[in-house]
Scaffold this active site. Structure first.
Site, PDB file in Angstrom:
ATOM      1  N   CYS A   1      -0.770 -11.253  19.058  1.00 13.88           N
ATOM      2  CA  CYS A   1      -1.993 -10.814  19.726  1.00 13.88           C
ATOM      3  C   CYS A   1      -2.846 -12.047  19.999  1.00 13.88           C
ATOM      4  CB  CYS A   1      -2.749  -9.831  18.837  1.00 13.88           C
ATOM      5  SG  CYS A   1      -4.301  -9.315  19.598  1.00 13.88           S
TER       6      CYS A   1
ATOM      7  N   TYR B   1       0.850  -1.196   0.000  1.00 11.60           N
ATOM      8  CA  TYR B   1       0.000   0.000   0.000  1.00 11.60           C
ATOM      9  C   TYR B   1       0.880   1.239   0.000  1.00 11.60           C
ATOM     10  CZ  TYR B   1      -4.136  -2.750   1.417  1.00 11.60           C
ATOM     11  OH  TYR B   1      -5.175  -3.639   1.477  1.00 11.60           O
TER      12      TYR B   1
HETATM   13 CU   LIG Z   1      -5.185  -7.803  18.579  1.00 14.54          CU
END
Ligand SMILES: [Cu+2]
Length: 383
Positions: free
Chosen positions: A353, A78
């Site tokens: 995460c 991007y």
């Molecule tokens: Cu996360």
């Protein structure tokens, strides 16, 4: 013969000189930075088409976020904007990023100071058509160094700092008093964010964010190392929403021209949610290397929206967070958390995460702990 009065005078002068030197050595340090905002072509997954997580091609589900088709999907590259450090105010020579900071990825340069010092940032907006700024957290700034746009018609008139136009330059002055540094329960240094704050949502989704490290008086040494710390890592968890980037139209035009009329299509929007760690997805994050027994400081940051509740999890080792033992941390948008690790367990370990959706979308990395006799992780964090 020296009278008591002369002796008193001499003592007073010596004391005065001593006090002057003491004040100067604490308050006199100004750290200068030369930072530009500029357009870049960013690659979230340089390993593409291979996913290092499973050493094979990206699955159909993973391809949603990384596979461009030249027609309706942008893929893993991007156009974005980044903060880039230069050597001086001519902004001609980029200051090379040392290998120990390779993991910073899309983050801007590290700005750092001890309590009692001053930070000066000469900022140039080298983007083509964005208005940008630099807004710091934590440090002491007056209104002319806040770097934040208020909708009160002062932009460009009373306040030159809050919307720096394309091609323009502005100098920010940020003081570092005691209240900007570590509190009683903090370690010897703490992390703050800086980011562009013209249109906060678009500016940060476009990529304009970086770290500030503030340490207690005297802890940051002239060699660029923190006393008692062998390595520092700075990590930003954020879902870059490329649907809200200044460069969305350009990205569509270059990479997915058939999507021009599909900006509101849910599947298209989903494909532009880049669940990244320092701008990398699916184990592309480089450079988190350390040795067993070292004192390792991890600075954890987050940005984003309501989906940006992140729970970084280190496999294999544990850490201390404000005196509490953890191996998972909780972050919300604009969280700043500093934690310490003394790795006792060598290996290549997952660092990701722990939110399930985010794992599947690529918010995954690894860190490496080498045993004592390993040769190839010998360097320490520089300036
Ligand atoms: Cu996360």
């Amino acid at each position: 013969m020296i009278t008591p009065l002369i002796l008193l005078c001499i003592r007073s002068i010596v004391t005065l000189i001593f006090i002057c030197f003491a004040i100067d050595s604490v308050a006199g340090v100004t750290r200068n930075y030369y930072i530009a905002a500029e357009e870049t072509l960013w690659d979230y997954a340089p390993s593409y088409p291979i996913n290092p997580m499973h050493q094979g091609e990206f699955s159909t589900k993973e391809k949603v976020f990384v596979a461009g088709d030249g027609k309706q999907r942008i893929g893993h590259k991007y156009y974005k904007a980044r903060f880039i450090e230069y050597t001086d105010d001519t902004f001609t020579v980029i200051k090379p990023r040392a290998v120990e900071w390779e993991h910073l990825g899309i983050l801007g340069p590290v700005i750092r100071a001890n309590v009692g010092e001053t930070i000066k940032v000469v900022f140039r907006n080298k983007t083509q058509d964005m208005t940008t700024s630099m807004h710091p957290h934590g440090v002491f700034y007056k209104k002319d160094s806040e770097g934040t746009h208020y909708h009160d018609d002062t932009a460009g008139k009373d306040k030159q700092d809050d919307l720096v136009a394309s091609g323009a330059t502005y100098t920010y002055t940020w003081e570092v008093p005691e209240r900007s540094g570590p509190g009683p329960n903090d370690p010897s240094s703490i992390i703050w964010l800086y980011h562009s704050h013209g249109n906060e949502t678009m500016d940060t989704n476009t990529g304009l964010a970086g770290p500030i490290i503030i340490s207690r008086k005297g802890m940051l040494q002239s060699n660029g190392m923190l006393k008692g710390v062998d390595r520092e890592f700075i990590v930003l968890f954020t879902i870059f929403d490329e649907n809200k980037s200044y460069y969305l139209d350009k990205n569509i035009e270059v990479f997915a021209p058939y999507a021009k009329d599909q900006k509101d299509d849910e599947a298209f929007k989903e494909s532009n949610l880049m669940h990244s760690i320092n701008g990398y997805v699916y184990d592309n994050l480089p450079g988190l290397n350390m040795k067993i027994g070292e004192n390792v400081r991890w600075y954890q940051l987050a940005l984003g929206s309501e989906a940006d509740l992140h729970t970084p999890h280190w496999h294999g080792n544990t850490l201390l967070s404000a005196g509490q033992r953890i191996d998972v941390l909780s972050l919300l948008p604009a969280s700043h958390v500093t934690v310490d690790m003394k790795p006792d367990n060598p290996g290549i370990w997952m660092y990701h995460c722990h939110v399930n959706d985010h794992i599947e979308a690529g918010m995954m990395g690894r860190y490496t702990v080498q045993s004592d006799n390993a040769k190839n992780v010998s360097i320490k964090n520089p300036k």
